[in-house]
Design a protein around this motif. Structure first.
Motif, PDB file in Angstrom:
ATOM      1  N   ALA A  36     -57.050 -21.603  -9.020  1.00 53.45           N
ATOM      2  CA  ALA A  36     -57.401 -22.229 -10.190  1.00 53.45           C
ATOM      3  C   ALA A  36     -56.474 -22.067 -11.578  1.00 53.45           C
ATOM      4  O   ALA A  36     -56.038 -22.990 -12.171  1.00 53.45           O
ATOM      5  N   VAL A  37     -56.169 -20.859 -11.481  1.00 52.21           N
ATOM      6  CA  VAL A  37     -55.305 -20.313 -12.840  1.00 52.21           C
ATOM      7  C   VAL A  37     -54.030 -20.870 -12.351  1.00 52.21           C
ATOM      8  O   VAL A  37     -53.232 -21.394 -13.573  1.00 52.21           O
ATOM      9  N   MET A  38     -53.583 -20.768 -11.341  1.00 48.35           N
ATOM     10  CA  MET A  38     -52.122 -21.293 -10.962  1.00 48.35           C
ATOM     11  C   MET A  38     -51.927 -22.876 -11.308  1.00 48.35           C
ATOM     12  O   MET A  38     -50.999 -23.211 -11.861  1.00 48.35           O
ATOM     13  N   SER A  39     -53.129 -23.451 -10.836  1.00 50.59           N
ATOM     14  CA  SER A  39     -53.153 -24.888 -11.148  1.00 50.59           C
ATOM     15  C   SER A  39     -53.134 -25.128 -12.461  1.00 50.59           C
ATOM     16  O   SER A  39     -52.410 -26.122 -13.231  1.00 50.59           O
ATOM     17  N   VAL A  40     -53.524 -24.353 -13.459  1.00 44.99           N
ATOM     18  CA  VAL A  40     -53.641 -24.707 -14.906  1.00 44.99           C
ATOM     19  C   VAL A  40     -52.169 -24.268 -15.404  1.00 44.99           C
ATOM     20  O   VAL A  40     -51.725 -25.029 -16.331  1.00 44.99           O
ATOM     21  N   ILE A  41     -51.406 -23.310 -15.161  1.00 43.46           N
ATOM     22  CA  ILE A  41     -50.084 -23.009 -15.456  1.00 43.46           C
ATOM     23  C   ILE A  41     -49.090 -24.113 -15.035  1.00 43.46           C
ATOM     24  O   ILE A  41     -48.245 -24.484 -15.662  1.00 43.46           O
ATOM     25  N   VAL A  42     -49.130 -24.498 -13.899  1.00 51.21           N
ATOM     26  CA  VAL A  42     -48.143 -25.458 -13.424  1.00 51.21           C
ATOM     27  C   VAL A  42     -48.548 -26.829 -13.978  1.00 51.21           C
ATOM     28  O   VAL A  42     -47.714 -27.555 -14.271  1.00 51.21           O
ATOM     29  N   GLY A  43     -49.987 -27.100 -14.322  1.00 52.21           N
ATOM     30  CA  GLY A  43     -50.172 -28.208 -14.744  1.00 52.21           C
ATOM     31  C   GLY A  43     -49.948 -28.429 -16.429  1.00 52.21           C
ATOM     32  O   GLY A  43     -49.855 -29.630 -17.048  1.00 52.21           O
ATOM     33  N   ASP A  44     -49.544 -27.290 -16.913  1.00 56.63           N
ATOM     34  CA  ASP A  44     -49.108 -27.439 -18.348  1.00 56.63           C
ATOM     35  C   ASP A  44     -47.803 -27.831 -18.460  1.00 56.63           C
ATOM     36  O   ASP A  44     -46.786 -27.250 -18.798  1.00 56.63           O
ATOM     37  N   THR A  45     -47.368 -29.042 -18.484  1.00 55.30           N
ATOM     38  CA  THR A  45     -46.099 -29.874 -18.579  1.00 55.30           C
ATOM     39  C   THR A  45     -45.446 -29.672 -20.069  1.00 55.30           C
ATOM     40  O   THR A  45     -44.221 -30.069 -20.024  1.00 55.30           O
ATOM     41  N   ASP A  46     -46.221 -29.234 -21.086  1.00 54.74           N
ATOM     42  CA  ASP A  46     -45.542 -28.857 -22.294  1.00 54.74           C
ATOM     43  C   ASP A  46     -44.530 -27.667 -22.280  1.00 54.74           C
ATOM     44  O   ASP A  46     -43.897 -27.557 -23.195  1.00 54.74           O
ATOM     45  N   LEU A  47     -44.956 -26.747 -21.383  1.00 64.51           N
ATOM     46  CA  LEU A  47     -44.181 -25.556 -21.125  1.00 64.51           C
ATOM     47  C   LEU A  47     -42.824 -25.840 -20.315  1.00 64.51           C
ATOM     48  O   LEU A  47     -42.873 -26.383 -19.176  1.00 64.51           O
ATOM     49  N   TYR A  48     -41.952 -24.826 -20.715  1.00 62.06           N
ATOM     50  CA  TYR A  48     -40.736 -24.895 -19.852  1.00 62.06           C
ATOM     51  C   TYR A  48     -40.925 -24.063 -18.661  1.00 62.06           C
ATOM     52  O   TYR A  48     -41.908 -23.120 -18.762  1.00 62.06           O
ATOM     53  N   ALA A  49     -40.107 -24.089 -17.605  1.00 62.20           N
ATOM     54  CA  ALA A  49     -40.537 -23.162 -16.333  1.00 62.20           C
ATOM     55  C   ALA A  49     -40.179 -21.818 -16.646  1.00 62.20           C
ATOM     56  O   ALA A  49     -41.145 -20.957 -16.219  1.00 62.20           O
ATOM     57  N   ASP A  50     -39.349 -21.346 -17.716  1.00 63.29           N
ATOM     58  CA  ASP A  50     -39.478 -19.856 -17.799  1.00 63.29           C
ATOM     59  C   ASP A  50     -40.708 -19.351 -18.569  1.00 63.29           C
ATOM     60  O   ASP A  50     -40.953 -18.410 -18.463  1.00 63.29           O
ATOM     61  N   GLU A  51     -41.379 -20.342 -19.387  1.00 62.53           N
ATOM     62  CA  GLU A  51     -42.708 -20.081 -20.054  1.00 62.53           C
ATOM     63  C   GLU A  51     -43.725 -19.815 -19.051  1.00 62.53           C
ATOM     64  O   GLU A  51     -44.739 -19.172 -19.055  1.00 62.53           O
ATOM     65  N   GLN A  52     -43.808 -20.825 -18.044  1.00 64.36           N
ATOM     66  CA  GLN A  52     -44.656 -20.676 -17.201  1.00 64.36           C
ATOM     67  C   GLN A  52     -44.630 -19.500 -15.999  1.00 64.36           C
ATOM     68  O   GLN A  52     -45.679 -18.861 -15.774  1.00 64.36           O
ATOM     69  N   VAL A  53     -43.319 -19.230 -15.642  1.00 63.14           N
ATOM     70  CA  VAL A  53     -43.133 -17.804 -15.146  1.00 63.14           C
ATOM     71  C   VAL A  53     -43.559 -16.711 -15.778  1.00 63.14           C
ATOM     72  O   VAL A  53     -44.171 -15.975 -15.161  1.00 63.14           O
ATOM     73  N   GLY A  54     -43.328 -16.540 -17.084  1.00 63.44           N
ATOM     74  CA  GLY A  54     -43.877 -15.698 -18.194  1.00 63.44           C
ATOM     75  C   GLY A  54     -45.354 -15.496 -18.023  1.00 63.44           C
ATOM     76  O   GLY A  54     -45.868 -14.408 -18.035  1.00 63.44           O
TER      77      GLY A  54
END
Length: 180
Positions: free
Chosen positions: A141-159
């Protein structure tokens, strides 16, 4: 145009000579401690190469790779004896990036049939196992929120993944050393 990973693609695919931005790191959890190390840049071009680099670590604990490709999308690769677990943050990247197409193919998912000129009008979606890191403390569920935040760049999501799991400082040191 030559393709980097043997996937024949359209005219927008990157070639071996293209210089992708981003980073590839290995993350290892052994005896309660996190260790992050850089993978060779070739991991950003070839999923098989990334997996070989991770397997070469021969760690006894959990091992996974985080690949940030052009700050456009990320891939989590977790080698396993029964076959690698995979998650790609944006399946539409398979249209423009060989490693994304390879990742989708490895999961048995077809590259989306979209016009490359219309990609800006399409919302990205993830493919793969959202629970790929659940046993390490990152629920699906948390991973889903992270990948679903399309306003973030990939490095921000990895962070965000690194912060949630507790290896943000280790990741930061490696990225600083890489100049990222």
């Amino acid at each position: 145009m030559a393709s980097a990973a043997g996937v024949s693609g359209g005219p927008n695919k990157q070639s071996v000579g293209d210089d992708l931005e981003g980073f590839a790191v290995a993350v290892v959890r052994e005896e309660g401690a996190w260790k992050v190390s850089a993978l060779k840049k070739t991991a950003l071009y070839d999923l098989g190469d990334a997996e070989r680099q991770l397997l070469a670590l021969r760690a006894t604990g959990a091992v996974f790779g985080l690949l940030d490709v052009d700050d456009e999308f990320f891939i989590i690769l977790r080698p396993a004896p029964s076959g690698a677990q995979l998650l790609i943050s944006d399946a539409t990247a398979g249209i423009d990036y060989d490693i994304a197409a390879d990742t989708l193919e490895a999961m048995g998912v077809e590259v989306p049939d979209l016009d490359p000129d219309e990609l800006d009008d399409v919302d990205p979606w993830e493919e793969g196992d959202l629970g790929i890191l659940a046993d390490l403390g990152l629920p699906d569920a948390v991973m889903s929120v992270i990948v679903g935040d399309t306003d973030l760049y990939a490095d921000e999501q990895v962070g965000m993944i690194a912060a949630r799991l507790g290896f943000a400082d280790e990741l930061s040191k490696v990225l600083d050393a890489l100049g990222h």
